[in-house]
Motif scaffolding. Structure first.
Motif, short mmCIF file in Angstrom:
data_model
loop_
_atom_site.label_atom_id
_atom_site.label_comp_id
_atom_site.label_asym_id
_atom_site.label_seq_id
_atom_site.Cartn_x
_atom_site.Cartn_y
_atom_site.Cartn_z
N SER A 71 0.89 -1.36 0.03
CA SER A 71 -0.01 0.13 -0.08
C SER A 71 0.95 1.27 -0.09
O SER A 71 2.06 1.07 -0.05
N GLY A 72 0.23 2.60 -0.02
CA GLY A 72 0.87 3.73 -0.06
C GLY A 72 1.58 3.82 1.29
O GLY A 72 2.81 4.21 1.24
N ILE A 73 0.95 3.56 2.36
CA ILE A 73 1.58 3.42 3.69
C ILE A 73 3.02 2.38 3.71
O ILE A 73 3.87 2.68 4.39
N GLY A 74 2.34 1.28 3.40
CA GLY A 74 3.30 0.16 3.36
C GLY A 74 4.83 0.34 2.68
O GLY A 74 5.61 0.15 3.13
N THR A 75 4.47 0.69 1.36
CA THR A 75 6.04 1.23 0.34
C THR A 75 6.50 2.29 1.12
O THR A 75 7.98 2.14 1.28
N MET A 76 5.90 3.19 1.93
CA MET A 76 6.85 4.22 2.51
C MET A 76 7.41 3.88 3.74
O MET A 76 8.41 4.06 3.79
N ALA A 77 6.79 3.04 4.73
CA ALA A 77 7.18 2.31 5.79
C ALA A 77 8.48 1.40 5.55
O ALA A 77 9.60 1.41 6.15
N ILE A 78 8.39 0.73 4.46
CA ILE A 78 9.50 -0.12 4.07
C ILE A 78 10.68 0.53 3.79
O ILE A 78 11.90 0.48 4.62
N GLN A 79 10.66 1.89 2.98
CA GLN A 79 12.02 2.77 2.59
C GLN A 79 12.28 3.24 3.87
O GLN A 79 13.60 3.48 4.00
N LEU A 80 11.53 4.04 4.61
CA LEU A 80 11.90 4.65 5.65
C LEU A 80 12.73 3.73 6.72
O LEU A 80 13.56 4.37 7.42
N ALA A 81 12.31 2.60 7.10
CA ALA A 81 12.70 1.56 8.06
C ALA A 81 14.27 1.37 7.47
O ALA A 81 15.17 1.13 8.33
N LYS A 82 14.18 0.93 6.24
CA LYS A 82 15.66 0.65 5.76
C LYS A 82 16.40 1.63 5.70
O LYS A 82 17.68 1.49 6.05
N ALA A 83 16.16 2.93 5.48
CA ALA A 83 16.82 4.01 5.51
C ALA A 83 17.45 4.45 6.73
O ALA A 83 18.44 4.89 6.80
N VAL A 84 16.92 4.07 7.92
CA VAL A 84 17.17 4.23 9.13
C VAL A 84 18.30 2.86 9.68
O VAL A 84 18.46 2.90 10.94
N GLY A 85 18.08 2.05 9.07
CA GLY A 85 18.96 0.65 9.39
C GLY A 85 18.06 -0.16 9.99
O GLY A 85 19.06 -1.17 10.83
N ALA A 86 16.84 -0.34 9.69
CA ALA A 86 15.99 -1.47 10.40
C ALA A 86 15.94 -2.63 9.35
O ALA A 86 15.95 -2.33 8.14
N GLY A 94 14.97 13.78 -1.33
CA GLY A 94 15.89 14.65 -2.08
C GLY A 94 17.23 13.82 -2.45
O GLY A 94 17.75 14.02 -3.36
N GLY A 95 17.66 13.24 -1.51
CA GLY A 95 18.85 12.30 -1.66
C GLY A 95 18.62 11.22 -2.62
O GLY A 95 19.58 10.33 -2.74
N GLY A 96 17.43 10.74 -2.82
CA GLY A 96 17.28 9.52 -3.63
C GLY A 96 17.15 8.38 -2.98
O GLY A 96 17.07 7.11 -3.47
N HIS A 97 16.96 8.26 -1.53
CA HIS A 97 16.90 7.14 -0.87
C HIS A 97 15.47 6.53 -0.56
O HIS A 97 15.17 5.49 -0.19
N VAL A 98 14.75 7.57 -0.85
CA VAL A 98 13.12 7.17 -0.54
C VAL A 98 12.40 7.83 -1.68
O VAL A 98 12.81 8.96 -2.15
N ARG A 99 11.32 7.31 -2.30
CA ARG A 99 10.48 7.87 -3.45
C ARG A 99 9.19 7.39 -3.04
O ARG A 99 8.83 6.23 -2.51
N PRO A 100 8.20 8.52 -3.68
CA PRO A 100 6.97 7.94 -3.42
C PRO A 100 6.55 7.19 -4.59
O PRO A 100 7.16 7.03 -5.70
N ILE A 101 5.74 6.32 -4.19
CA ILE A 101 5.36 5.11 -5.00
C ILE A 101 3.75 5.59 -5.70
O ILE A 101 2.82 5.30 -4.98
#
Length: 325
Positions: free
Chosen positions: A150-165, A288-295
Protein backbone atom coordinates in the motif's frame (compact mmCIF):
# COMPACT_ATOMS: atom_id res chain seq x y z
CA UNK A 1 -14.59 26.26 -8.42
CA UNK A 2 -15.39 22.58 -8.93
CA UNK A 3 -15.04 19.90 -6.26
CA UNK A 4 -16.04 16.30 -5.65
CA UNK A 5 -19.16 16.40 -3.50
CA UNK A 6 -21.11 13.63 -1.77
CA UNK A 7 -24.82 14.55 -1.94
CA UNK A 8 -25.76 11.16 -0.45
CA UNK A 9 -23.46 8.47 1.00
CA UNK A 10 -23.03 5.36 -1.10
CA UNK A 11 -20.82 3.60 -3.62
CA UNK A 12 -18.31 5.27 -5.93
CA UNK A 13 -21.17 6.66 -8.00
CA UNK A 14 -22.04 8.89 -5.01
CA UNK A 15 -19.06 11.13 -5.89
CA UNK A 16 -20.28 14.13 -7.91
CA UNK A 17 -18.06 16.75 -9.62
CA UNK A 18 -20.00 19.95 -8.90
CA UNK A 19 -19.69 23.73 -8.90
CA UNK A 20 -19.19 24.99 -5.32
CA UNK A 21 -18.10 28.17 -3.57
CA UNK A 22 -14.42 29.08 -3.51
CA UNK A 23 -12.77 28.77 -0.07
CA UNK A 24 -11.24 31.88 1.53
CA UNK A 25 -8.08 31.66 3.65
CA UNK A 26 -8.38 32.89 7.22
CA UNK A 27 -5.79 33.77 9.83
CA UNK A 28 -2.69 31.61 9.42
CA UNK A 29 -4.08 29.85 6.33
CA UNK A 30 -3.03 29.57 2.70
CA UNK A 31 -5.14 29.09 -0.43
CA UNK A 32 -3.73 26.45 -2.79
CA UNK A 33 -4.58 25.89 -6.44
CA UNK A 34 -4.73 22.09 -6.48
CA UNK A 35 -2.80 20.24 -9.18
CA UNK A 36 -3.26 16.73 -7.75
CA UNK A 37 -4.68 14.89 -4.78
CA UNK A 38 -4.48 11.27 -3.64
CA UNK A 39 -7.02 8.64 -2.68
CA UNK A 40 -6.90 7.24 0.86
CA UNK A 41 -8.99 4.61 2.63
CA UNK A 42 -10.45 7.38 4.79
CA UNK A 43 -11.95 8.92 1.65
CA UNK A 44 -13.79 5.68 0.92
CA UNK A 45 -15.19 5.67 4.45
CA UNK A 46 -16.30 9.30 4.13
CA UNK A 47 -18.04 8.51 0.83
CA UNK A 48 -19.90 5.66 2.56
CA UNK A 49 -21.02 7.95 5.39
CA UNK A 50 -18.81 6.41 8.08
CA UNK A 51 -16.10 9.05 8.54
CA UNK A 52 -17.27 12.63 8.69
CA UNK A 53 -14.73 15.47 8.48
CA UNK A 54 -13.72 17.05 11.80
CA UNK A 55 -15.52 20.27 12.80
CA UNK A 56 -14.47 23.21 10.66
CA UNK A 57 -12.87 21.09 7.93
CA UNK A 58 -13.86 21.12 4.26
CA UNK A 59 -16.85 18.83 3.56
CA UNK A 60 -15.16 17.45 0.44
CA UNK A 61 -12.91 14.35 0.55
CA UNK A 62 -9.15 14.46 0.08
CA UNK A 63 -6.55 14.34 2.87
CA UNK A 64 -3.56 15.58 0.86
CA UNK A 65 -2.74 17.56 -2.24
CA UNK A 66 -0.08 19.28 -4.27
CA UNK A 67 -0.33 22.57 -6.08
CA UNK A 68 0.64 26.24 -6.13
CA UNK A 69 -0.09 28.90 -3.54
CA UNK A 70 -2.79 31.25 -4.83
CA UNK A 71 -3.20 33.55 -1.80
CA UNK A 72 -1.95 34.07 1.74
CA UNK A 73 -4.24 34.68 4.67
CA UNK A 74 -3.46 37.18 7.43
CA UNK A 75 -0.44 36.36 9.58
CA UNK A 76 1.23 33.96 7.15
CA UNK A 77 4.97 34.34 6.56
CA UNK A 78 7.64 32.19 4.94
CA UNK A 79 5.51 31.41 1.89
CA UNK A 80 4.76 33.33 -1.31
CA UNK A 81 2.11 33.26 -4.01
CA UNK A 82 3.26 30.87 -6.74
CA UNK A 83 5.26 28.56 -4.43
CA UNK A 84 4.91 24.90 -5.38
CA UNK A 85 3.81 22.92 -2.32
CA UNK A 86 2.20 19.78 -1.05
CA UNK A 87 -0.02 19.71 2.00
CA UNK A 88 -1.56 17.55 4.70
CA UNK A 89 -5.30 18.26 4.85
CA UNK A 90 -8.29 17.56 7.07
CA UNK A 91 -10.37 17.44 3.89
CA UNK A 92 -10.97 19.26 0.62
CA UNK A 93 -8.23 17.82 -1.58
CA UNK A 94 -10.69 16.64 -4.24
CA UNK A 95 -11.20 20.19 -5.49
CA UNK A 96 -9.72 22.90 -7.66
CA UNK A 97 -8.78 24.96 -4.60
CA UNK A 98 -8.31 24.22 -0.91
CA UNK A 99 -7.47 26.21 2.22
CA UNK A 100 -4.60 24.85 4.32
CA UNK A 101 -3.15 25.91 7.70
CA UNK A 102 0.34 27.17 6.92
CA UNK A 103 1.87 24.68 9.37
CA UNK A 104 0.63 21.80 7.20
CA UNK A 105 2.38 22.99 4.04
CA UNK A 106 5.59 21.45 2.74
CA UNK A 107 7.77 22.41 -0.21
CA UNK A 108 7.91 19.88 -3.03
CA UNK A 109 11.00 17.73 -2.31
CA UNK A 110 13.99 17.86 -4.64
CA UNK A 111 13.69 15.36 -7.48
CA UNK A 112 9.89 15.00 -7.24
CA UNK A 113 7.50 16.54 -9.78
CA UNK A 114 4.51 18.56 -8.63
CA UNK A 115 1.88 15.92 -9.46
CA UNK A 116 3.76 13.07 -7.76
CA UNK A 117 4.26 15.21 -4.64
CA UNK A 118 0.56 14.70 -3.89
CA UNK A 119 1.43 11.10 -2.94
CA UNK A 120 3.63 12.18 -0.04
CA UNK A 121 1.96 14.16 2.78
CA UNK A 122 -0.36 11.52 4.25
CA UNK A 123 1.97 8.52 4.01
CA UNK A 124 5.09 10.29 5.25
CA UNK A 125 3.21 11.91 8.13
CA UNK A 126 1.49 8.66 9.12
CA UNK A 127 4.61 6.51 8.96
CA UNK A 128 6.98 8.99 10.59
CA UNK A 129 4.61 9.87 13.44
CA UNK A 130 3.66 6.27 14.25
CA UNK A 131 6.78 4.24 13.52
CA UNK A 132 9.38 6.76 14.64
CA UNK A 133 7.84 9.46 16.86
CA UNK A 134 5.59 7.06 18.83
CA UNK A 135 7.02 3.53 18.42
CA UNK A 136 10.65 4.74 18.23
CA UNK A 137 11.93 2.22 15.68
CA UNK A 138 15.71 2.09 16.00
CA UNK A 139 18.57 0.84 13.80
CA UNK A 140 18.93 -2.94 14.03
CA UNK A 141 15.32 -3.49 15.11
CA UNK A 142 12.67 -5.20 12.98
CA UNK A 143 9.46 -3.64 11.67
CA UNK A 144 6.45 -5.66 10.50
CA UNK A 145 4.30 -3.61 8.11
CA UNK A 146 0.91 -5.08 7.24
CA UNK A 147 -0.28 -4.14 3.76
CA UNK A 148 3.29 -3.73 2.59
CA UNK A 149 2.33 -2.85 -0.99
CA UNK A 150 0.00 0.00 0.00
CA UNK A 151 0.99 3.64 0.00
CA UNK A 152 1.65 3.46 3.75
CA UNK A 153 3.44 0.13 3.44
CA UNK A 154 5.77 1.11 0.61
CA UNK A 155 6.79 4.25 2.50
CA UNK A 156 7.26 2.31 5.77
CA UNK A 157 9.58 -0.16 4.04
CA UNK A 158 11.77 2.56 2.62
CA UNK A 159 11.98 4.70 5.75
CA UNK A 160 12.71 1.73 8.01
CA UNK A 161 15.50 0.53 5.70
CA UNK A 162 16.88 4.06 5.45
CA UNK A 163 17.41 4.18 9.23
CA UNK A 164 18.99 0.73 9.37
CA UNK A 165 16.09 -1.45 10.47
CA UNK A 166 14.99 -4.81 9.09
CA UNK A 167 11.54 -5.08 7.53
CA UNK A 168 8.92 -7.82 7.27
CA UNK A 169 5.73 -7.28 5.29
CA UNK A 170 2.43 -8.96 4.56
CA UNK A 171 0.69 -8.67 1.19
CA UNK A 172 -1.82 -10.68 -0.81
CA UNK A 173 -0.01 -11.67 -3.99
CA UNK A 174 3.38 -12.75 -5.32
CA UNK A 175 3.56 -9.63 -7.46
CA UNK A 176 2.96 -7.32 -4.53
CA UNK A 177 5.47 -9.16 -2.37
CA UNK A 178 8.04 -9.02 -5.15
CA UNK A 179 7.61 -5.26 -5.32
CA UNK A 180 8.08 -5.01 -1.55
CA UNK A 181 11.24 -7.07 -1.87
CA UNK A 182 12.57 -4.73 -4.55
CA UNK A 183 12.03 -1.84 -2.13
CA UNK A 184 14.15 -3.64 0.47
CA UNK A 185 11.78 -5.74 2.57
CA UNK A 186 13.65 -8.68 4.11
CA UNK A 187 10.77 -11.02 5.00
CA UNK A 188 7.87 -11.46 2.56
CA UNK A 189 4.65 -13.03 3.84
CA UNK A 190 1.61 -13.86 1.72
CA UNK A 191 -1.25 -13.46 4.17
CA UNK A 192 -3.55 -15.52 1.94
CA UNK A 193 -1.28 -18.57 2.14
CA UNK A 194 0.87 -18.14 5.26
CA UNK A 195 0.34 -17.39 8.94
CA UNK A 196 2.34 -14.28 9.69
CA UNK A 197 2.94 -15.24 13.33
CA UNK A 198 4.58 -18.51 12.27
CA UNK A 199 6.61 -16.79 9.56
CA UNK A 200 7.81 -14.09 11.95
CA UNK A 201 8.80 -16.70 14.53
CA UNK A 202 10.75 -18.58 11.86
CA UNK A 203 12.43 -15.48 10.45
CA UNK A 204 13.44 -14.05 13.83
CA UNK A 205 14.41 -17.29 15.55
CA UNK A 206 11.49 -16.90 17.93
CA UNK A 207 12.43 -13.38 19.01
CA UNK A 208 9.53 -11.57 17.33
CA UNK A 209 9.42 -8.08 15.83
CA UNK A 210 10.07 -4.83 17.64
CA UNK A 211 7.45 -2.66 15.93
CA UNK A 212 4.26 -3.55 14.05
CA UNK A 213 2.45 -1.03 11.83
CA UNK A 214 -1.09 -2.39 11.59
CA UNK A 215 -3.95 -1.31 9.34
CA UNK A 216 -6.26 -4.22 10.20
CA UNK A 217 -7.29 -3.58 13.80
CA UNK A 218 -9.45 -6.22 15.51
CA UNK A 219 -8.80 -9.12 13.12
CA UNK A 220 -5.04 -9.06 13.75
CA UNK A 221 -4.94 -7.87 17.37
CA UNK A 222 -4.29 -11.20 19.09
CA UNK A 223 -1.81 -12.42 16.48
CA UNK A 224 0.00 -9.09 16.45
CA UNK A 225 0.65 -9.40 20.18
CA UNK A 226 1.96 -12.94 19.62
CA UNK A 227 4.33 -11.64 16.92
CA UNK A 228 5.79 -8.90 19.13
CA UNK A 229 9.23 -9.18 20.65
CA UNK A 230 9.85 -8.42 24.32
CA UNK A 231 9.44 -4.64 24.70
CA UNK A 232 7.67 -4.62 21.32
CA UNK A 233 5.37 -1.83 20.17
CA UNK A 234 2.15 -2.27 18.18
CA UNK A 235 0.95 0.84 16.32
CA UNK A 236 -2.62 0.53 15.03
CA UNK A 237 -3.59 2.98 12.29
CA UNK A 238 -6.64 1.33 10.70
CA UNK A 239 -9.66 -0.90 11.20
CA UNK A 240 -9.97 -2.75 7.89
CA UNK A 241 -10.37 -5.94 9.92
CA UNK A 242 -12.89 -4.57 12.40
CA UNK A 243 -13.10 -2.18 15.34
CA UNK A 244 -13.64 -4.48 18.33
CA UNK A 245 -11.18 -7.19 19.34
CA UNK A 246 -10.10 -9.06 22.45
CA UNK A 247 -6.72 -8.15 23.92
CA UNK A 248 -4.82 -10.77 25.93
CA UNK A 249 -3.37 -8.46 28.56
CA UNK A 250 -1.43 -11.33 30.13
CA UNK A 251 0.42 -11.95 26.87
CA UNK A 252 1.09 -8.23 26.51
CA UNK A 253 2.40 -8.04 30.09
CA UNK A 254 4.70 -10.99 29.53
CA UNK A 255 6.24 -9.14 26.59
CA UNK A 256 6.26 -5.78 28.35
CA UNK A 257 4.57 -4.59 25.17
CA UNK A 258 2.75 -1.41 24.23
CA UNK A 259 -0.28 -0.85 21.99
CA UNK A 260 -1.07 2.56 20.53
CA UNK A 261 -3.86 3.59 18.19
CA UNK A 262 -3.83 6.88 16.33
CA UNK A 263 -5.59 8.75 13.55
CA UNK A 264 -4.10 11.74 11.78
CA UNK A 265 -7.12 13.58 10.41
CA UNK A 266 -8.71 14.67 13.67
CA UNK A 267 -5.57 15.86 15.45
CA UNK A 268 -5.33 19.54 16.44
CA UNK A 269 -3.55 21.80 13.95
CA UNK A 270 -0.61 22.27 16.32
CA UNK A 271 0.00 18.50 16.47
CA UNK A 272 -0.19 18.20 12.69
CA UNK A 273 2.23 21.09 12.30
CA UNK A 274 4.67 19.35 14.65
CA UNK A 275 4.46 16.13 12.61
CA UNK A 276 4.87 18.02 9.33
CA UNK A 277 7.92 19.81 10.70
CA UNK A 278 9.47 16.48 11.70
CA UNK A 279 8.75 15.05 8.24
CA UNK A 280 10.43 18.03 6.58
CA UNK A 281 13.45 17.63 8.83
CA UNK A 282 13.91 13.86 8.62
CA UNK A 283 12.12 12.53 5.53
CA UNK A 284 12.54 15.28 2.93
CA UNK A 285 16.36 14.93 2.86
CA UNK A 286 15.98 11.17 2.28
CA UNK A 287 13.66 11.85 -0.65
CA UNK A 288 15.89 14.58 -2.03
CA UNK A 289 18.89 12.27 -1.77
CA UNK A 290 17.14 9.50 -3.70
CA UNK A 291 17.00 7.09 -0.75
CA UNK A 292 13.19 7.18 -0.51
CA UNK A 293 10.65 7.76 -3.27
CA UNK A 294 6.88 8.04 -3.59
CA UNK A 295 5.25 5.03 -5.23
CA UNK A 296 2.42 5.92 -7.62
CA UNK A 297 0.36 3.19 -9.26
CA UNK A 298 -1.67 5.40 -11.58
CA UNK A 299 -3.29 8.80 -12.07
CA UNK A 300 -6.99 9.39 -12.71
CA UNK A 301 -8.78 12.65 -13.67
CA UNK A 302 -10.20 14.23 -10.52
CA UNK A 303 -13.63 14.54 -12.11
CA UNK A 304 -13.64 10.73 -12.39
CA UNK A 305 -12.77 10.11 -8.73
CA UNK A 306 -15.28 7.24 -8.71
CA UNK A 307 -12.93 5.21 -10.93
CA UNK A 308 -10.06 5.76 -8.49
CA UNK A 309 -12.22 4.66 -5.56
CA UNK A 310 -13.03 1.44 -7.40
CA UNK A 311 -9.32 0.73 -7.80
CA UNK A 312 -8.77 1.02 -4.05
CA UNK A 313 -11.79 -1.15 -3.29
CA UNK A 314 -10.44 -3.85 -5.60
CA UNK A 315 -6.99 -3.60 -3.92
CA UNK A 316 -5.42 -4.07 -7.33
CA UNK A 317 -2.96 -1.22 -6.91
CA UNK A 318 0.57 -0.87 -5.50
CA UNK A 319 1.39 2.42 -3.78
CA UNK A 320 -0.79 5.46 -4.31
CA UNK A 321 -3.58 6.35 -6.73
CA UNK A 322 -3.59 10.04 -7.64
CA UNK A 323 -6.31 12.38 -8.86
CA UNK A 324 -5.16 15.06 -11.31
CA UNK A 325 -6.77 18.19 -12.67
Amino acid sequence: MYAITIPEPGGPEALVWADVSDPVPGEGEVLVDVVASAVNRADLLQRQGFYNPPPGASPYPGLECSGRIAALGPGVSGWAVGDEVCALLSGGGYAERVVVPAGQLMPVPDGVDLVTAAALPEVTSTVWSNVFMIAHLRPGETLLAHGGSSGIGTMAIQLAKAVGAKVAVTAGSKEKLAFCGDLGADVLINYREQDFVEEIERATGGAGVDVILDNMGAKYLDRNVKALAVNGRLAIIGMQGGAKGELNIGALLNKRGAVTATSLRGRPAAEKASIVAAVREHVWPLIGGGHVRPIVDRTVPMSDAAAAHRVLEESSHIGKVLLTR
